[in-house]
Design a protein around this motif. Structure first.
Motif, short mmCIF file in Angstrom:
data_model
loop_
_atom_site.label_atom_id
_atom_site.label_comp_id
_atom_site.label_asym_id
_atom_site.label_seq_id
_atom_site.Cartn_x
_atom_site.Cartn_y
_atom_site.Cartn_z
N LEU A 242 0.79 -1.22 0.00
CA LEU A 242 0.00 0.00 0.00
C LEU A 242 0.83 1.28 0.00
O LEU A 242 0.40 2.31 -0.52
CB LEU A 242 -0.93 0.02 1.22
N GLU A 243 2.03 1.23 0.58
CA GLU A 243 2.80 2.45 0.81
C GLU A 243 3.03 3.30 -0.44
O GLU A 243 2.78 4.50 -0.43
CB GLU A 243 4.14 2.10 1.46
N PRO A 244 3.47 2.70 -1.57
CA PRO A 244 3.73 3.56 -2.74
C PRO A 244 2.48 4.23 -3.29
O PRO A 244 2.56 5.28 -3.93
CB PRO A 244 4.32 2.56 -3.76
N LEU A 245 1.31 3.61 -3.06
CA LEU A 245 0.07 4.13 -3.63
C LEU A 245 -0.87 4.66 -2.55
O LEU A 245 -2.07 4.81 -2.79
CB LEU A 245 -0.62 3.04 -4.44
N ALA A 246 -0.32 4.94 -1.36
CA ALA A 246 -1.16 5.39 -0.25
C ALA A 246 -1.89 6.69 -0.60
O ALA A 246 -3.06 6.86 -0.26
CB ALA A 246 -0.31 5.59 1.01
N LEU A 247 -1.20 7.60 -1.31
CA LEU A 247 -1.84 8.87 -1.65
C LEU A 247 -2.98 8.67 -2.64
O LEU A 247 -4.02 9.34 -2.55
CB LEU A 247 -0.80 9.85 -2.22
N LEU A 248 -2.80 7.73 -3.58
CA LEU A 248 -3.88 7.43 -4.53
C LEU A 248 -5.10 6.88 -3.80
O LEU A 248 -6.24 7.26 -4.11
CB LEU A 248 -3.39 6.43 -5.58
N ILE A 249 -4.88 6.00 -2.84
CA ILE A 249 -5.99 5.46 -2.04
C ILE A 249 -6.68 6.59 -1.29
O ILE A 249 -7.91 6.68 -1.28
CB ILE A 249 -5.47 4.39 -1.05
N LEU A 250 -5.87 7.47 -0.69
CA LEU A 250 -6.43 8.59 0.08
C LEU A 250 -7.26 9.51 -0.81
O LEU A 250 -8.39 9.88 -0.46
CB LEU A 250 -5.29 9.37 0.74
N VAL A 251 -6.71 9.86 -1.97
CA VAL A 251 -7.42 10.74 -2.90
C VAL A 251 -8.73 10.11 -3.35
O VAL A 251 -9.78 10.78 -3.39
CB VAL A 251 -6.54 11.05 -4.13
N SER A 252 -8.70 8.83 -3.66
CA SER A 252 -9.91 8.13 -4.12
C SER A 252 -10.99 8.16 -3.05
O SER A 252 -12.16 8.45 -3.34
CB SER A 252 -9.58 6.69 -4.51
N ALA A 339 -11.81 9.44 -13.42
CA ALA A 339 -11.30 10.81 -13.32
C ALA A 339 -10.02 10.85 -12.50
O ALA A 339 -9.03 11.49 -12.89
CB ALA A 339 -12.36 11.71 -12.69
N VAL A 340 -10.01 10.17 -11.35
CA VAL A 340 -8.82 10.14 -10.49
C VAL A 340 -7.66 9.47 -11.22
O VAL A 340 -6.51 9.98 -11.20
CB VAL A 340 -9.13 9.42 -9.16
N VAL A 341 -7.91 8.34 -11.86
CA VAL A 341 -6.84 7.61 -12.55
C VAL A 341 -6.30 8.43 -13.73
O VAL A 341 -5.09 8.42 -14.00
CB VAL A 341 -7.34 6.23 -13.03
N SER A 342 -7.17 9.15 -14.42
CA SER A 342 -6.71 9.99 -15.54
C SER A 342 -5.69 11.03 -15.07
O SER A 342 -4.64 11.21 -15.69
CB SER A 342 -7.91 10.68 -16.20
N VAL A 343 -6.02 11.72 -13.98
CA VAL A 343 -5.09 12.73 -13.45
C VAL A 343 -3.81 12.06 -12.95
O VAL A 343 -2.70 12.55 -13.17
CB VAL A 343 -5.77 13.53 -12.32
#
Length: 451
Positions: A242-252, A339-343
């Protein structure tokens, strides 16, 4: 305790033994007539705790996973016959085809409108928090880009050609369309010769009652299935993943929560004029089951119970909106996520996006949410369609595969809640919402305790 001390078989039995104790607690609470929703939430908490323990102890969870798989199979068992019978039963109770068209326009309008708003929220949150900042692009070596069927091919695939075969394959949309044809035909014939369709109507109404009882039998397993599914999920993912993508999870999740609170909360409060906290209290069994199962179809039976017995929406509206919502209402999967993945992908590959691109992302998100109705993995297909439309590399999807299952839990909860909200809005506009019973707090217990 490590796997080199205990064999995989032994760790499987150990995790199963721990789970048996916790499942026994849930059964005891059911015997004590503790509310169904309370037990589902407790199962969610117990599963999360047990899963984290299994992860720390490096225990195998194949046995626990079996419990969750059995529950999902039971749900799948009833979805096709339930959709088929409920759609017909809801439409044959509507003798005015003009009224049916009005319901369809309102329902689909709310689905697509809220999906568009969800995409806008996803864009704004992602642009504000930059989930792809400082991320090193490294697509998994085993990643294979999914082929994107053309819009016209997707439409053709949903047109029923052999309803029996398509039902056997679990294709819900063709079955739903076939049911619509049958239902409208029954209404049409009934306007000219009511006696000729009376046996068919009686059969459908009787089948509906019988299937409702089957649904109650199956849903009694929900707390145990929820426990198993969340325990396996929590056990599978460690912090290293999870650590490398923690911000993506948070944003989602920030985007999903904002949509849930402000869009759904605003519609419930200002359009339906209902107390949003009271709505949340009544709807949370749907939210919990959707969050855990990650399937709108698996949530359909419990959502029908919640909409009719807890929200006090008429069965006719619920039976029409809920199956349609499970097939094409993708606020989370088709709105927020693409939308999130596009950005995210644009930032990772340093590709600038313009205002035109942002508008295109929102419009394509709405259109693709129609086109992927009934397609397995709608979030992946919708995201692929949006990335292709904006000209972003599809390899970017591989970067989010590791955490997509975790985000999918929130996406599905938003999808299912959107269907619940739409049912309330449509029912309120048509005078099919018992506001007095809702406000008095009257609700039928879902009768899902063991006998």
């Amino acid at each position: 305790m490590e796997n080199n001390v205990l064999s995989a078989l032994e760790t499987n039995w150990l995790s199963l033994l721990i789970s048996a104790v916790l499942l026994g607690l849930l059964y005891w609470l059911a015997r004590k007539r503790i509310g169904f929703g309370t037990r589902v939430l407790l199962a969610l908490g117990l599963g999360l705790g047990a899963g984290l323990l299994f992860n720390q102890l490096q225990l195998e969870t194949e046995g626990v996973s079996l419990i969750g798989s059995i529950y999902i199979n039971f749900i799948r068992m009833i979805v096709i016959p339930l959709v088929f019978v409920l759609v017909i039963n809801s439409i044959i109770s509507i003798t005015n085809l003009g009224y049916l068209r009005k319901l369809s326009v309102k329902t689909i309008g709310w689905f697509l409108g809220t999906t568009g708003v969800a995409a806008i929220i996803g864009l704004l949150v992602a642009l504000a928090l930059n989930p792809g900042a400082d991320f090193e692009a490294s697509p998994p070596s085993n990643y294979e880009a999914r082929s994107v069927p053309s819009f016209f091919q997707v439409i053709l695939d949903q047109v029923p050609s052999n309803p029996i075969n398509e039902a056997a394959q679990g294709k819900v949309v063709p079955v739903l369309i076939f049911a619509l044809f049958l239902a409208v035909a029954i209404v049409k014939v009934g306007t000219k010769n009511p006696d000729s369709v009376q046996p068919v109507k009686a059969f459908i109404q009787s089948a509906t009652e019988v299937l409702h009882q089957v649904v109650k039998f199956v849903l009694r397993f929900t707390p145990y299935g929820v426990y198993a599914l969340i325990a396996v999920m929590a056990s599978k993912y460690g912090w290293e993943t999870l650590e490398p993508l923690a911000l993506l999870i948070l944003v989602s999740y920030i985007a999903l929560i904002l949509h849930f609170v402000f869009v759904f909360g605003g519609l419930v409060t200002f359009v339906a004029k209902v107390n949003p906290l009271k709505f949340l209290k009544k709807a949370y069994p749907t939210i919990a089951v959707a969050f855990t199962t990650r399937s709108s179809y698996a949530t359909l039976p419990i959502n029908l119970e919640v909409i009719t017995k807890r929200l006090r929406v008429s069965p006719a509206i619920a039976s029409f909106v809920a199956p349609l919502g499970a097939s094409m209402n993708f606020n989370g999967c088709g709105g927020v996520w693409p939308a999130v993945v596009s950005v995210f992908v644009a930032e990772v590959y340093s590709i600038p996006l313009t205002i035109t691109d942002y508008v295109l992302i929102v419009l394509i998100s709405i259109i693709s949410s129609i086109g992927v109705a009934g397609v397995p993995g709608p979030a992946s297909i919708s995201t692929t369609v949006v990335l292709t439309a904006v000209g972003l590399p599809l390899e970017g999807i591989a970067l989010v595969v590791a955490v997509e299952a975790l985000i999918d839990m929130g996406r599905t909860a938003v999808n299912a809640t959107g269907t619940t909200v739409t049912a309330l809005l449509v029912a309120d506009s048509e005078g099919e919402f018992d506001r007095e019973s809702f406000n008095r707090g009257e609700e039928d217990e879902l009768e899902l305790n063991p006998v």
